[in-house]
Design an enzyme around this catalytic site. Structure first.
Site, PDB file in Angstrom:
ATOM      1  N   LYS A   1       0.808  -1.226   0.000  1.00 11.35           N
ATOM      2  CA  LYS A   1       0.000   0.000   0.000  1.00 11.35           C
ATOM      3  C   LYS A   1       0.842   1.276   0.000  1.00 11.35           C
ATOM      4  O   LYS A   1       0.395   2.315  -0.477  1.00 11.35           O
ATOM      5  CB  LYS A   1      -0.953   0.002   1.194  1.00 11.35           C
ATOM      6  CG  LYS A   1      -2.123  -0.959   0.998  1.00 11.35           C
ATOM      7  CD  LYS A   1      -3.197  -0.723   2.034  1.00 11.35           C
ATOM      8  CE  LYS A   1      -4.448  -1.526   1.737  1.00 11.35           C
ATOM      9  NZ  LYS A   1      -4.285  -2.970   2.098  1.00 11.35           N
TER      10      LYS A   1
ATOM     11  N   GLU B   1      -9.887   7.025   3.452  1.00 15.85           N
ATOM     12  CA  GLU B   1     -10.767   6.111   4.176  1.00 15.85           C
ATOM     13  C   GLU B   1      -9.916   4.907   4.558  1.00 15.85           C
ATOM     14  O   GLU B   1      -8.914   4.607   3.915  1.00 15.85           O
ATOM     15  CB  GLU B   1     -11.920   5.665   3.266  1.00 15.85           C
ATOM     16  CG  GLU B   1     -11.622   4.470   2.345  1.00 15.85           C
ATOM     17  CD  GLU B   1     -10.562   4.712   1.288  1.00 15.85           C
ATOM     18  OE1 GLU B   1     -10.308   5.882   0.952  1.00 15.85           O
ATOM     19  OE2 GLU B   1      -9.957   3.732   0.809  1.00 15.85           O
TER      20      GLU B   1
ATOM     21  N   SER C   1       1.518  -9.952  -0.552  1.00 15.29           N
ATOM     22  CA  SER C   1       1.196  -8.522  -0.513  1.00 15.29           C
ATOM     23  C   SER C   1       1.610  -7.847   0.792  1.00 15.29           C
ATOM     24  O   SER C   1       1.877  -6.649   0.818  1.00 15.29           O
ATOM     25  CB  SER C   1      -0.296  -8.326  -0.754  1.00 15.29           C
ATOM     26  OG  SER C   1      -1.060  -9.102   0.157  1.00 15.29           O
TER      27      SER C   1
HETATM   28  C1  LIG Z   1      -5.150  -3.959   1.797  1.00 16.74           C
HETATM   29  C2  LIG Z   1      -4.437  -5.216   1.563  1.00 16.74           C
HETATM   30  C3  LIG Z   1      -4.836  -6.117   0.550  1.00 16.74           C
HETATM   31  C4  LIG Z   1      -6.059  -5.915  -0.286  1.00 16.74           C
HETATM   32  O1  LIG Z   1      -6.044  -4.789  -1.106  1.00 16.74           O
HETATM   33  P1  LIG Z   1      -5.805  -4.854  -2.670  1.00 16.74           P
HETATM   34  O2  LIG Z   1      -6.101  -3.467  -3.120  1.00 16.74           O
HETATM   35  O3  LIG Z   1      -6.730  -5.871  -3.250  1.00 16.74           O
HETATM   36  O4  LIG Z   1      -4.382  -5.238  -2.877  1.00 16.74           O
HETATM   37  C5  LIG Z   1      -4.074  -7.252   0.345  1.00 16.74           C
HETATM   38  N1  LIG Z   1      -2.996  -7.523   1.101  1.00 16.74           N
HETATM   39  C6  LIG Z   1      -2.595  -6.707   2.103  1.00 16.74           C
HETATM   40  C7  LIG Z   1      -1.384  -7.075   2.898  1.00 16.74           C
HETATM   41  C8  LIG Z   1      -3.292  -5.526   2.360  1.00 16.74           C
HETATM   42  O5  LIG Z   1      -2.871  -4.725   3.357  1.00 16.74           O
END
Ligand SMILES: *Cc1c(COP(=O)(O)O)cnc(C)c1O
Length: 394
Positions: free
Chosen positions: A89, A111, A377
């Site tokens: 992010k 948000e 992620s």
């Molecule tokens: C917020 C988040 C997601 C989901 O958001 P996407 O916009 O679909 O990537 C996935 N993995 C982590 C670690 C997150 O913090």
């Protein structure tokens, strides 16, 4: 035909900008400026410098030997968990804050659901000395204490929202209301590939650094710059969009996405929007939405707060409905088991969101030579109590 956004802000039948009249000028201003700003060499230089020296990029592409052995393919993990603040992010938050500055905006609003996007935005606002207001449902404020404390320590003003179910959807409505009241000086940083055009495309471009790195990293490892399979989890779709961006129109590359199945798609406790959603409008975008017969948005459920969203970005809705991407609903149990498996096989504790992508591995039929890139992620530190609680209940 391309799977990227078209001139009018649509991906096939999905996307567009369905907004109240009062926001028209804000959104138009962003539409008119975002591409020029992103493509400007001075912007790129500053963005790249911060991604490298502040966020810690490039993130490693790691050949996971024991995971590969288990699933019978060459599996690489794209380590977004190693970024500053622990997930992908931050890429988007840095990019949008730089765009805000270049558009002369002085104040940032955002948000947040679980608080991850709020923390990333508050972090970048501290870095850039910009005032930051984060809207968060009161229910989420109570569930996500640590992230609230983080945002406050970073200097953000966290506003608990008490309308509706007091969760992400309500926080988003409140952020939009704020934007309507302060169109001249305020920039709304959206946390995923959702919202009215140009947000989905803008966020995808800012996250596309992920697939740009995958290209040269694969060339180093494998002598070719594309994988056979890309895998990622989808909440709104930003880490997946970043992972696939440079391969989206390359039909040598299969795209597999994991959405949150919750307790199962045949229960009423799920967040599997692609399996359960119908065409509707949410947060200014025409996309798949979990809704009842009357078009009321249904409260989603997932053990993972980051995937607990009743919509899906228009890019991914189109990829799914055209068959370009395979989308699998992965249940809470499958994700948790996958998280423990990765931890024991590779010494990496993944975020619960990322664990959904890992949870799709048992369903895959690989050839031994297949090159697979799976995006982790985020890191799992924030999810430890969920993991341990689950373990003690079994
Ligand atoms: C917020 C988040 C997601 C989901 O958001 P996407 O916009 O679909 O990537 C996935 N993995 C982590 C670690 C997150 O913090």
């Amino acid at each position: 035909m391309s799977y990227q956004v078209d001139h009018d802000g649509y991906y096939g039948q999905f996307g567009g900008a369905y907004i109240p009249e009062i926001l028209h000028q804000c959104v138009q201003e962003l539409q008119d400026n975002y591409l020029q700003i992103i493509n400007n060499p001075a912007f790129q230089q500053e963005f790249r410098m911060l991604l490298r020296d502040y966020a810690g990029r490039p993130s490693p592409l790691y050949r996971a030997k024991r995971l590969s052995q288990k699933y019978g393919a060459k599996i690489y993990l794209k380590r977004e968990d190693l970024n500053h603040t622990g997930a992908h992010k931050i890429n988007n938050a840095i990019g949008q804050a730089l765009i805000a500055k270049r558009m002369g905006k002085k104040r940032i609003i955002a948000e947040t659901g679980a608080g991850q996007h709020g923390v990333a935005t508050a972090t970048v606002c501290a870095l850039m000395d910009m005032p930051c207001v984060v809207y968060m449902g009161k229910t989420d404020v109570e569930r996500q204490r640590v992230n609230v404390e983080r945002m406050k320590m970073l200097g953000a003003d966290v506003v608990p929202v008490t309308s509706g179910n007091m969760t992400l959807k309500d926080a988003t409505n409140e952020a939009i209301r704020d934007w309507c009241c302060h169109p001249a000086d305020t920039f709304y940083v959206i946390g995923s590939t959702v919202g009215p055009h140009p947000y989905p495309d803008m966020v995808a471009r800012l996250q596309s650094v992920i697939s740009e790195e995958i290209r040269w990293q694969l060339r180093e490892h494998e002598g070719r710059d594309y994988p056979d399979v890309l895998m990622a989890c989808v909440g709104g779709g930003s880490n997946a969009a970043g992972t696939i961006y440079h391969y989206i129109d390359d039909d040598r590359v299969r795209i597999v996405l994991a959405e949150a199945g919750g307790l199962g798609v045949d229960t009423d406790k799920s967040a599997a929007t692609i399996h359960l959603g119908k065409l509707g409008i949410i947060h200014g975008s025409k996309t798949l939405v979990m809704q009842d017969e009357d078009g009321q948005i249904q409260e989603p459920y997932s053990i993972s707060a980051g995937l607990d969203y009743p919509g899906i970005g228009p890019m991914h809705a189109n990829l799914a409905r055209t068959g370009r991407a395979t989308v699998m609903p992965i249940t809470d149990d499958e994700a948790i088991n996958a998280a423990f498996e990765l931890t024991r096989l590779e010494g990496i504790i993944p975020a619960l969101e990322s664990a959904h992508a890992l949870g799709a591995l048992p369903y895959m039929k690989f050839k031994p030579d297949d090159v697979v890139v799976l995006t982790v992620s985020g890191r799992g530190d924030k999810d430890l109590s969920t993991y341990l609680q689950y373990k003690s209940n079994k």
